[in-house]
Design a protein around this motif. Structure first.
Motif, short mmCIF file in Angstrom:
data_model
loop_
_atom_site.label_atom_id
_atom_site.label_comp_id
_atom_site.label_asym_id
_atom_site.label_seq_id
_atom_site.Cartn_x
_atom_site.Cartn_y
_atom_site.Cartn_z
N ILE A 55 0.86 -1.19 0.00
CA ILE A 55 0.00 0.00 0.00
C ILE A 55 0.90 1.23 0.00
O ILE A 55 2.00 1.23 0.55
CB ILE A 55 -0.98 0.03 1.19
CG1 ILE A 55 -0.25 -0.16 2.52
CG2 ILE A 55 -2.11 -0.97 1.02
CD1 ILE A 55 -1.15 0.01 3.73
N LEU A 56 0.40 2.25 -0.66
CA LEU A 56 1.20 3.47 -0.82
C LEU A 56 0.41 4.62 -0.21
O LEU A 56 -0.66 4.99 -0.69
CB LEU A 56 1.44 3.72 -2.31
CG LEU A 56 2.20 4.98 -2.69
CD1 LEU A 56 3.62 4.98 -2.11
CD2 LEU A 56 2.27 5.11 -4.22
N ALA A 57 0.97 5.16 0.89
CA ALA A 57 0.31 6.30 1.54
C ALA A 57 0.63 7.55 0.75
O ALA A 57 1.70 7.64 0.12
CB ALA A 57 0.80 6.42 2.97
N SER A 58 -0.27 8.49 0.75
CA SER A 58 -0.07 9.69 -0.08
C SER A 58 1.18 10.46 0.35
O SER A 58 1.76 11.18 -0.46
CB SER A 58 -1.30 10.57 -0.04
OG SER A 58 -1.62 10.83 1.30
N PHE A 59 1.60 10.27 1.57
CA PHE A 59 2.79 11.00 2.05
C PHE A 59 4.08 10.26 1.69
O PHE A 59 5.15 10.57 2.17
CB PHE A 59 2.71 11.27 3.55
CG PHE A 59 2.27 10.09 4.36
CD1 PHE A 59 3.21 9.14 4.81
CD2 PHE A 59 0.92 9.89 4.66
CE1 PHE A 59 2.79 8.05 5.55
CE2 PHE A 59 0.52 8.80 5.40
CZ PHE A 59 1.45 7.87 5.85
N GLY A 60 4.00 9.23 0.88
CA GLY A 60 5.21 8.66 0.30
C GLY A 60 5.75 7.41 0.97
O GLY A 60 6.91 7.05 0.74
N VAL A 61 4.95 6.73 1.77
CA VAL A 61 5.46 5.51 2.39
C VAL A 61 4.82 4.31 1.71
O VAL A 61 3.60 4.19 1.65
CB VAL A 61 5.16 5.48 3.91
CG1 VAL A 61 5.64 4.15 4.51
CG2 VAL A 61 5.87 6.62 4.58
N LEU A 62 5.68 3.46 1.13
CA LEU A 62 5.20 2.21 0.54
C LEU A 62 5.41 1.12 1.59
O LEU A 62 6.53 0.94 2.09
CB LEU A 62 5.99 1.88 -0.72
CG LEU A 62 5.58 0.59 -1.42
CD1 LEU A 62 4.28 0.79 -2.18
CD2 LEU A 62 6.66 0.11 -2.39
N THR A 63 4.35 0.40 1.94
CA THR A 63 4.45 -0.60 2.98
C THR A 63 4.10 -1.96 2.40
O THR A 63 3.17 -2.08 1.61
CB THR A 63 3.49 -0.27 4.15
OG1 THR A 63 3.59 1.12 4.41
CG2 THR A 63 3.82 -1.07 5.38
N CYS A 64 4.88 -2.95 2.82
CA CYS A 64 4.66 -4.30 2.32
C CYS A 64 4.14 -5.18 3.44
O CYS A 64 4.69 -5.18 4.56
CB CYS A 64 5.99 -4.82 1.78
SG CYS A 64 5.91 -6.55 1.30
N PHE A 65 3.10 -5.93 3.16
CA PHE A 65 2.51 -6.86 4.11
C PHE A 65 2.52 -8.27 3.51
O PHE A 65 2.54 -8.43 2.29
CB PHE A 65 1.05 -6.50 4.41
CG PHE A 65 0.87 -5.15 5.04
CD1 PHE A 65 0.75 -5.04 6.43
CD2 PHE A 65 0.83 -4.00 4.29
CE1 PHE A 65 0.56 -3.80 7.03
CE2 PHE A 65 0.66 -2.76 4.87
CZ PHE A 65 0.53 -2.64 6.25
N GLY A 66 2.49 -9.28 4.38
CA GLY A 66 2.33 -10.65 3.89
C GLY A 66 0.87 -10.86 3.51
O GLY A 66 -0.03 -10.46 4.27
N THR A 67 0.61 -11.44 2.35
CA THR A 67 -0.78 -11.58 1.91
C THR A 67 -1.55 -12.54 2.81
O THR A 67 -2.74 -12.34 3.08
CB THR A 67 -0.83 -12.08 0.45
OG1 THR A 67 -0.07 -11.20 -0.35
CG2 THR A 67 -2.24 -12.16 -0.08
N GLU A 68 -0.88 -13.58 3.25
CA GLU A 68 -1.59 -14.55 4.09
C GLU A 68 -1.79 -14.07 5.51
O GLU A 68 -2.85 -14.23 6.09
CB GLU A 68 -0.81 -15.87 4.10
CG GLU A 68 -1.26 -16.78 2.99
CD GLU A 68 -0.64 -18.16 3.12
OE1 GLU A 68 -0.42 -18.61 4.25
OE2 GLU A 68 -0.39 -18.76 2.06
#
Lengths: 448, 1017
Positions: free
Chosen positions: B512-525
């Motif tokens: 997910i990409l927050a408008s303030f510039g942070v791309l965060t990665c999560f495990g799908t499961e």
């Protein structure tokens, strides 16, 4: 003596062979002779419209006279003479074409193929007899239809067809009607015309098979009255339905029936129904139960018939020349047929792609399968109506002509004492009964 | 015959002496006689029929022997006479037999009639009334008879069913094994639409297949709205200012925040301002704006302009396309469909939406339905709707009310358990609807406030997120309200939530990409947060995964990341030179992104545009030919192009007026031809002969195909002058293939992808300078003027070759010497005429069969200039002896016919440049630089203009300007009544002997080493 006369019926078969003489096939190649111009083939012009309208006028006149003779004048002789005239005009002179029976197919094709132009005369031949039947019963069959007339002539020693056989064979005209409509509407064939048993006689020409077929019908017609009308004629099936609701129809006695039983075996077509007796309570309950069961089974019967109709799609499509050709070409392509036929040769010469032919044939398969479902549904409905019809008991107090089956031939008039009184031939009905038996026995099956 | 009783004898009795008995006996005897007669006649007829059937009268031994004798010795008149007599005898015998059977038939009919009448009479006379036996009690026949009848009817019914089933089994079809493809194949054939080369072929179905959708970028975030594109060779760095990595850049005339969608070679954008709402279509090959169509307001359209925030704008929703039409919705609630030619198909108004920032939900499609998420107002207002419109008509298929507040996400359509689900996000519900009828399948309350990000799905896991309250992973397949159902609500997360960028999900990771510039990665499961990556930029554009790289377009920068298990690595950066808030589109290895003002195509040089789709027709229409530059000197070989915005000044050294310049790998003096976005040149040296295909967009050499020698090709290279070279003839194209001929007499066809279609050799021409006549085309035939040797050698020919196969359609010998002009094809009086010039004749041939129509003796020596036509005026010229004006329509030799030979002049004659002819002027260019203007009707010299250059290139008229390419310079002249005015000059920086091609407002010219594209930026 009559039995000895029956010896002659095989002669009718021989009649067929006599007509072979007129077979038009060209057995010889054309001679090429110097100084002689070989004539080219000439094709007859289509029948002029005015002559078509003349046919319609003759039809209307004949129907009017037939209705008058059957219902008003009650003259068997006049009907008979009219039948001979119709046989000569519509049969031999017009060579069996145009005819109301075949017109079913033109109408079906016109409905199935909007590009097919149907002539007004043909529509008239289809509609007018139906219209007359709605008012006067099947007077068309009595003495206007040439096919009926030729059978009427040869009905010389009729025997009674057992009711069970008569009723079950009575289904066939409806099936034939359905099939004829399917084949005509899909532009496949006019089967009614192709398998018209009498047209070869009318034209004094035809294939050996058709002549033999026709001769068989005439031979059977010697014993079984009007076999084509009763057990095959698709137009007869329509007229039968119309006649059931006709405004007026032929009556055996001119006024009141005295139940003398003199006419009970008079009809060679099995169309005279005797009076009924009271039904017992047990029978009535059983009949009611049977009717309910039949109604309950209706969806099953209908479903099975529709399924069977669908199964007929592919076999029926094989009558279509395009499908026949595609099947042949496919056999040749896959090496399961050796050599080629004239049709396949002609096809290869056109340069038309095989795939196009196959696609067209497959589309026809689909079309026929769909038509098969409709045909199945039609047969199912007819079967159901027939079954329910045989389960419902009607009450009759006198000898009556069956609404659907009576072809208004007037054969029964002669047997009716009341008719003879009407004609002034005898003074009272008793006189006829005395002449008949020499006694005073006037016992009837159902006293009034 | 009498069937009715008489008063005297109502029921006749067979009493021996009464007249009835006499009649009866007579009838019976007549019946016997008639029967016997009939029997005899029938037997005879049967016998006769059998004989005729089996015996062929012309098959007798004697007849055959006679016939053989006549065949063996036709001069034996006696034998002939005997045969004739025998033949006649046999035929007469046959027809006697036929007459016998006809007569026999009538006798049989008569016998039949007598028989029937006799029997009928006997039966009638013998008829008696029945004597029914008295019965004691009436019998109920009905019961058992009808029961039996019922069973019989039933049995017959069963019989029919069994027969049908048996027939089905016994009459199988041989066609059953054919695939269903055959069913449709030939149905489609006659209807295959003939389309322009660059148009999209309309599919049979009313909606595209899954493969077609996957191959294109039909909606916001691409196929399925998932923001994923297949791995491709995209650049990881680009810079709009230096042009690095940018294939093209086009100004977008109307602003909007919608993202591009792409179908084949078409790209669509929307734009709107307060006055208008437009859909724009660009060519993906070169970014050219093909059309711009305004969606007209309907009577229901709101008069007022919607109030929107600057971030949203009036054209925020992205369009959707099904390959047939492109659909667009705007902030004022107007929806419309435009076809691929830019014609409006339908429009409708949904009413001004009550939306706090402006309507922004993009469109989705399911089959042929356009899906609109039209949320507005607060949830309690009950204004929100989900609507399905029929793509073809715009009619509403269904509409479902939604209990949600206004929202900005775009719906996606996914299939689960065989059910097509439309998934929508809004405050407070995620709701899934059945795409067939719009019925609700399930809902989950997990979103609040202003919902911006669209949902995404991976397998059966749906990811929805919003800034508030959370991101939620939902397993598809639920029913009803699943908010509290842990079987379906898998996990939630609350870190770094996005407010407008949509999530990106793979089977392993969710980004997910927050408008303030942070791309965060999560495990799908698991939903466990794995890593974060931070940028300084602001983001509205949703992330896109291309292969294993994530492309992030920030407001001012773009990052290309390679995500790993523990973090992301920046592998590249891009710069558009302007702000960007839209999401990119991908197709054919290229990326398309809309900036604030421009549309950019990012890709590596060499990623070709989709090759133009060629028409199914065998040859192009006149319009297609006119729209291209298919041969030497363009359509009709006239050297005339319509007025266009060409520069009048250019300089290859400074780059002024030069759009691009490409080295040409093989030398040649042939001129360029252009079709669509392809330019073709030929080149040759002593060893090889090639056709080259260039992209007109950027001058890139797309392919270079060698025309292989055929077994008939001569091994020796032809002797050619340096001025002519090995590749002097210009190619010709019909939009399907390009055809070329070379100095050694080899001809070949190459398709638009550079594949050889055919090659053949016409034999080494005997030509004093080298073969130079360019090819012409008529319909699907390639016309080759193959003149060689001296006139007395009788070697010259004119050939028509089939374009598809190279087979010779016709070949006509020509009574002329070797020559260098190119033939032209004109139509006059309904006859297509091929006009050829050579020493000593101008000859016109019927293009159909090559038959000669007329000739005129007016040329001598080495003939170079090609003919030119205006109306019915033909101008042919050569250095010697004259220029001649000929009226078309003559027959035979018209040399002395003043009706057709109108005038001739002998001044300033050209030796290689072809004349330029308009309806009232004729221009000649002599090789030493004298440009002369004549009156077309009289041949009167009007003016001269002189240059110091040398000329081989023929003059070209573009609008009202004449472009003259000299060996070293180019002059642009404006010819007037009394003189020509120089309006511009160009410099290619190298020698030029070829003629230019003009197409799409640009001029293409081949110099000694380079191919130049001259045009305005």
């Amino acid at each position: 003596m009559i039995n000895r006369l029956l010896f002659f019926w095989p002669l009718l078969l021989l009649l067929a062979s006599s007509v072979f003489a007129a077979e038009p096939a060209e057995l010889l190649s054309r001679p090429v002779i110097e100084g002689h111009n070989t004539p080219t083939n000439a094709y007859p012009e289509p029948r002029a419209t005015s002559l078509e309208y003349l046919d319609v006028a003759v039809l209307v006149l004949a129907l009017s006279l037939a209705s008058y003779f059957a219902l008003r004048r009650r003259s068997r002789r006049a009907l008979f003479v009219l039948a001979i005239f119709s046989l000569l005009w519509f049969g031999f002179l017009r060579e069996g074409c145009v005819c109301s029976i075949g017109a079913i197919q033109n109408v079906a094709l016109a409905l199935g193929d909007p590009t097919y132009g149907i002539s007004l005369a043909i529509v008239a031949f289809f509609v007018i007899p139906l219209g007359f039947t709605l008012f006067f019963g099947r007077t068309f069959c009595s003495s206007v239809c040439p096919l009926g007339a030729v059978q009427e002539l040869v009905t010389l020693h009729p025997v009674k067809v057992p009711t069970w056989l008569d009723r079950s064979l009575g289904l066939i005209p409806y099936i034939y009607l359905g099939a004829a409509v399917v084949f005509a509407a899909t532009g496949t064939a006019f089967i009614i015309c192709e398998y018209d048993p009498f047209v070869a006689f009318f034209r004094l020409s035809g294939s050996a098979n058709m002549l033999i077929f026709g001769a068989c019908f005439l031979a059977i017609g010697f014993y079984v009255g009007r076999p084509y009308c009763r057990y095959l004629c698709p137009y007869g099936a329509l007229l039968k339905l119309a006649s059931k609701v006709s405004r007026w129809r032929l009556r055996i006695p001119p006024d009141e029936c005295i139940n003398c039983r003199l006419c009970e075996d008079a009809c060679p077509y099995g169309a005279i129904q005797p009076p009924t007796v009271e039904q017992s309570d047990t029978d009535r309950r059983a009949a009611r139960l049977r009717t309910v069961v039949l109604f309950a089974l209706a969806p099953v019967i209908l479903g099975v018939c529709i399924w069977a109709g669908g199964k007929l799609g592919v076999p029926m499509s094989h009558l279509h020349p395009e499908v026949l050709l595609a099947e042949r070409v496919r056999l040749e392509e896959t090496g399961r047929a050796e050599g080629t036929t004239d049709a396949s040769d002609a096809f290869y010469n056109t340069g038309r792609p095989r795939e196009e032919l196959y696609a067209s044939a497959l589309r026809l398969h689909d079309q026929f399968t769909k038509a098969g479902y409709w045909l199945g549904a039609w047969v199912g409905i007819v079967l159901l109506v027939k079954l329910i019809h045989t389960s419902i008991r009607r009450r009759r107090t006198e000898f009556t002509a069956d609404r659907g089956n009576c072809v208004s031939c007037g054969r029964c008039f002669w047997y009716c004492p009341a008719e003879q009184v009407r004609l002034g031939l005898i003074d009272g009905v008793e006189q006829a009964l005395e002449i008949r038996t020499g006694t005073a026995a006037t016992q009837t099956t159902a006293d009034k | 015959m009498s069937e009715e009783p008489t008063r005297d004898n109502p029921t006749p009795e067979p009493v021996s002496d009464n007249p009835t008995q006499v009649w009866y006996r007579a009838a019976v005897r007549s019946a016997y006689v008639a029967g016997g007669f009939l029997l005899v006649v029938c037997a005879l007829l049967m016998a006769d029929y059998g004989t005729r059937l089996t015996k062929d009268p012309l098959d007798s031994d004697a007849y055959r022997a006679l016939r053989a004798k006549v065949v063996a010795d036709p001069s034996d008149m006696a034998a002939r006479e005997t045969l004739r007599a025998r033949d006649q005898f046999l035929r007469q015998a046959y027809f006697r037999q036929r007459r016998f059977s006809v007569v026999g038939t009538w006798l049989a009919v008569a016998g039949c009639v007598v028989l029937i009448v006799s029997i009928k009479t006997a039966v009638t006379l013998h008829r008696r009334l029945p004597s029914p036996e008295p019965v004691d009690a009436p019998k109920d026949l009905d019961t058992w008879e009808t029961t039996l009848a019922r069973w019989a009817v039933l049995a017959l019914g069963i019989g029919i069913v069994v027969t049908a089933a048996t027939l089905n089994r016994t009459i199988p079809t041989e066609l059953a094994s054919l695939t269903s493809a055959i069913r449709t194949e030939s149905v489609a054939k006659p209807d295959t639409p003939v389309v322009e080369p660059t148009a999209v072929v309309e599919p049979e179905s009313t909606w595209p297949t899954a493969e077609e959708l996957a191959a294109n970028w039909p909606r916001f975030r691409g196929p399925g709205g998932l923001g994923m594109a297949p791995a491709t060779d995209l650049p990881t760095a680009w810079d709009a200012e230096s042009g690095e990595g940018i294939l093209w850049k086009t100004a977008v005339p109307i602003e909007g925040n919608s993202s591009p969608v792409v179908w084949e070679n078409r790209l669509f954008l929307t734009g709107a301002d307060e006055q208008q709402r437009v859909v724009m279509c660009f060519d993906t090959a070169d970014g050219k704006l093909l059309w711009q169509t305004e969606i007209p307001a309907t009577p229901e359209s709101p008069a007022e302009t919607p109030k929107v925030s600057d971030d949203t704008g009036l054209a925020a929703p992205t369009t959707v396309t099904d390959g047939l039409r492109v659909y667009a919705v705007f902030a004022n609630g107007d929806v419309g469909a435009v076809d691929f030619q830019g014609k409006v198909v339908w429009t409708k108004s949904l009413g001004l939406p009550k939306n706090s920032y402006g309507h922004a939900s993009s469109l989705a499609m399911w089959r042929d339905r356009v899906i609109l998420q039209f949320d507005q107002g607060a949830a309690k207002d009950k204004l929100s709707k989900l609507i399905a419109l029929d793509g073809a008509t715009g009619n509403e298929v269904w509409s479902t009310a939604r209990e949600v507040a206004n929202s900005w996400p775009s719906p996606i359509v996914t299939e689960h358990g065989g059910i097509p689900q439309i998934i929508t996000c809004a405050d407070p519900f995620v709701i899934a609807y059945h795409a067939e009828d719009g019925s609700e399948l399930w809902r989950c309350s997990c979103l609040r406030q202003d919902v911006g990000p669209s949902p995404t799905v991976v397998g059966d896991v749906l990811i929805v997120a919003n800034e508030y309250p959370q991101m939620t992973a939902i397993r598809l397949g639920g029913k009803g309200d699943i908010t509290e159902n842990e079987e379906f609500v898998l996990w939630t997360a609350e870190d770094n939530l996005p407010d407008s960028c949509s999530p990106l999900a793979t089977t392993e990771h969710v980004y997910i990409l927050a408008s303030f510039g942070v791309l965060t990665c999560f495990g799908t499961e698991s939903g466990e947060m794995l890593w974060e990556w931070e940028s300084d930029d602001m983001y509205s554009s949703s992330p896109t995964l291309v292969g294993d790289l994530i492309y992030l377009f920030g407001l001012e920068s773009c990052h290309v990341l390679k995500p790993g298990e523990e973090g992301a690595e920046v592998v590249g950066q891009g710069n558009l030179g302007e702000e960007c808030v839209t999401s990119p589109a991908f197709r054919d290895g290229r990326m398309f992104i809309r900036g604030k003002e421009h549309l950019f195509c990012i890709g590596k040089q060499g990623t070709a545009a989709a090759a133009p789709k060629n028409s199914q027709a065998a040859w192009p229409t006149a319009e297609e030919i006119a729209a291209n530059w298919p041969r030497f000197r363009g359509p009709g070989g006239s050297g005339i192009a319509p007025a266009t915005d060409l520069p009048t000044e250019w300089n290859a050294e400074s780059g002024d007026g030069i759009l691009w310049k490409t080295p040409v790998p093989m030398p040649g003096n042939s001129s360029p031809v252009v079709w669509g976005n392809r330019l073709f040149l030929t080149g040759a040296d002593e060893k090889q002969r090639v056709v080259m295909g260039f992209d007109t967009g950027d001058g890139k050499l797309l392919w270079q195909t060698e025309i292989p020698g055929t077994p008939e090709s001569t091994g020796e290279p032809p002797k050619v002058m340096e001025d002519t070279g090995f590749a002097a003839p210009t190619a010709v194209t019909d939009g399907r293939r390009v055809y070329a001929v070379f100095a050694n007499g080899d001809v070949g066809a190459v398709d638009f992808d550079g594949k050889i279609v055919w090659a053949k050799s016409l034999g080494l021409p005997k030509n004093s300078y080298g073969h130079a006549s360019s090819l012409a085309m008529w319909h699907d035939r390639v016309i080759v003027q193959f003149d060689q040797g001296a006139r007395k050698d009788q070697l010259s020919r004119l050939l028509a070759l089939d374009g598809a196969t190279g087979n010779e359609v016709w070949s006509i010998p020509r009574d002329v010497a070797n020559s260098w002009p190119s033939p032209i094809v004109v139509e006059h009086g309904g006859i297509p005429q091929i006009i050829t010039c050579a020493d000593p004749f101008v000859i016109a041939y019927n293009a159909e069969d090559g038959s000669e129509l007329w000739r005129c003796e007016c040329l001598r020596q080495d003939v170079g200039p090609s003919p030119a036509v205006a109306g019915d005026l033909l101008i042919v010229a050569n250095e010697y002896p004259q220029m001649t004006a000929i009226r078309l329509g003559g027959k035979g030799d018209i040399t002395k016919n003043e009706e057709f030979v109108l005038w001739a002049v002998e001044d300033n004659l050209p030796d290689s440049c072809s004349p330029l002819v308009t309806k009232d002027r004729v221009y000649l260019l002599a090789s030493y630089g004298l440009f002369t203007c004549f009156d077309a009707s009289s041949g009167e010299l009007l003016w001269e203009w002189e240059s110091e250059d040398m000329y081989s290139s023929s003059p070209t008229l573009v609008g009202d300007l004449v472009y003259l390419f000299g060996l070293e310079r180019c002059h642009v002249l404006k010819p007037g009544e009394e003189a020509a005015e120089v309006v511009g000059q160009g410099n290619l920086g190298e020698e030029c002997v070829t003629s230019p091609a003009i197409h799409d407002g640009r001029m293409f010219i081949r110099g000694k080493q380079h191919l130049f594209c001259i045009g305005n930026q």
